[in-house]
Design a protein around this motif. Structure first.
Motif, mmCIF file in Angstrom:
data_model
loop_
_atom_site.group_PDB
_atom_site.id
_atom_site.type_symbol
_atom_site.label_atom_id
_atom_site.label_comp_id
_atom_site.label_asym_id
_atom_site.label_seq_id
_atom_site.Cartn_x
_atom_site.Cartn_y
_atom_site.Cartn_z
ATOM 1 N N ALA A 154 0.828 -1.206 0.000
ATOM 2 C CA ALA A 154 0.000 0.000 0.000
ATOM 3 C C ALA A 154 0.862 1.256 0.000
ATOM 4 O O ALA A 154 0.551 2.236 -0.698
ATOM 5 C CB ALA A 154 -0.929 0.001 1.215
ATOM 6 N N ASP A 155 1.978 1.261 0.761
ATOM 7 C CA ASP A 155 2.802 2.470 0.820
ATOM 8 C C ASP A 155 3.487 2.729 -0.521
ATOM 9 O O ASP A 155 3.617 3.887 -0.951
ATOM 10 C CB ASP A 155 3.823 2.396 1.956
ATOM 11 C CG ASP A 155 4.646 1.111 1.980
ATOM 12 O OD1 ASP A 155 4.426 0.230 1.119
ATOM 13 O OD2 ASP A 155 5.503 0.982 2.879
ATOM 14 N N ALA A 156 3.906 1.668 -1.211
ATOM 15 C CA ALA A 156 4.522 1.838 -2.519
ATOM 16 C C ALA A 156 3.511 2.334 -3.547
ATOM 17 O O ALA A 156 3.805 3.219 -4.363
ATOM 18 C CB ALA A 156 5.145 0.526 -2.985
ATOM 19 N N LYS A 157 2.319 1.805 -3.511
ATOM 20 C CA LYS A 157 1.289 2.214 -4.471
ATOM 21 C C LYS A 157 0.850 3.657 -4.237
ATOM 22 O O LYS A 157 0.589 4.401 -5.189
ATOM 23 C CB LYS A 157 0.087 1.254 -4.394
ATOM 24 C CG LYS A 157 0.398 -0.135 -4.953
ATOM 25 C CD LYS A 157 -0.580 -1.191 -4.468
ATOM 26 C CE LYS A 157 -1.941 -1.070 -5.118
ATOM 27 N NZ LYS A 157 -1.938 -1.598 -6.497
ATOM 28 N N ARG A 158 0.809 4.083 -2.967
ATOM 29 C CA ARG A 158 0.484 5.482 -2.690
ATOM 30 C C ARG A 158 1.554 6.408 -3.237
ATOM 31 O O ARG A 158 1.250 7.449 -3.838
ATOM 32 C CB ARG A 158 0.334 5.702 -1.177
ATOM 33 C CG ARG A 158 -0.970 5.213 -0.594
ATOM 34 C CD ARG A 158 -1.191 5.767 0.806
ATOM 35 N NE ARG A 158 -0.129 5.369 1.726
ATOM 36 C CZ ARG A 158 -0.165 4.260 2.468
ATOM 37 N NH1 ARG A 158 -1.204 3.446 2.384
ATOM 38 N NH2 ARG A 158 0.832 3.966 3.298
ATOM 39 N N LEU A 159 2.806 6.044 -3.038
ATOM 40 C CA LEU A 159 3.884 6.877 -3.542
ATOM 41 C C LEU A 159 3.898 6.874 -5.069
ATOM 42 O O LEU A 159 4.122 7.925 -5.690
ATOM 43 C CB LEU A 159 5.224 6.384 -2.988
ATOM 44 C CG LEU A 159 6.464 7.172 -3.399
ATOM 45 C CD1 LEU A 159 6.289 8.671 -3.142
ATOM 46 C CD2 LEU A 159 7.694 6.644 -2.665
ATOM 47 N N ALA A 160 3.658 5.740 -5.682
ATOM 48 C CA ALA A 160 3.599 5.671 -7.143
ATOM 49 C C ALA A 160 2.496 6.572 -7.680
ATOM 50 O O ALA A 160 2.675 7.256 -8.695
ATOM 51 C CB ALA A 160 3.380 4.232 -7.595
#
Length: 205
Positions: A174-180
């Motif tokens: 989830a944190d990677a997808k938010r940053l992406a």
């Protein structure tokens, strides 16, 4: 008029393609020396059960971090040396944004248990500002510098948006997808601004 900085063609680079490329070129997309397991079984050492990281997550953050680092080096040159004031101002703003993204990408690497090193060093990754690009920028001046800068930074913005969209679609953390998602929004805004800069039509046409 110099023609020494032609635009490099945009190569559609999704993260699944990136994983395949790195597997065949010896450029690892994860910190593990063994072949990457399937997304359903892979978990970064520091990830909680609710934040499993697939090879897609790892490939994305390990590509985006050096992409931003190299872009910051070019943007630093442009903020100081671009001929057009609007281009200098654009480079200064974009450098601040890219540095702020690095402030989120590097902790994400740490949370995934991945090293803060350029695992793609020595490989020609689409959209990556290269040492050759930086050397050419150092040697260029005037309008030729502006053309080189606008061409290379557009490549960076377009390709980094492309792989970030793949992370949004295929990633797991989830944190990677938010940053992406934040990166894609920033890239789209920067590209729209870039197209209106003085000299962009000549450099990017």
């Amino acid at each position: 008029m110099s023609r020494s900085t032609p635009s490099r063609p945009l190569v559609a680079l999704s993260l699944p393609i990136l994983l395949a490329l790195t597997a065949t070129t010896g450029c690892s997309s994860t910190a593990e020396p063994a072949p990457a397991p399937t997304p359903s079984t892979y978990s970064a050492p520091s990830a909680s059960p609710m934040q499993k990281a697939t090879p897609t997550d790892a490939a994305w953050v390990q590509l985006m971090t050096p992409m931003n680092e190299k872009a910051v080096a070019l943007l630093t040159l442009a903020a100081d040396r671009a001929t057009e004031p609007r281009v200098r101002a654009f480079a200064t703003r974009l450098r601040g944004g890219q540095e702020a993204e690095l402030g989120r990408l590097r902790p994400l690497l740490a949370r995934m248990g991945l090293p803060d090193t350029d695992v793609h060093a020595g490989h020609a990754m689409p959209g990556m500002v290269t040492e050759q690009d930086l050397a050419a920028a150092e040697a260029a001046g005037g309008a030729a510098f502006d053309r080189l800068f606008l061409t290379r930074i557009r490549d960076h913005l377009r390709h980094s948006a492309q792989v970030s969209r793949s992370e949004i679609t295929a990633g797991a953390r989830a944190d990677a997808k938010r940053l992406a998602t934040a990166l894609v929004t920033a890239r789209e805004a920067a590209l729209a601004e870039l197209e209106g800069l003085p000299g962009a039509g000549r450099a990017l046409g």
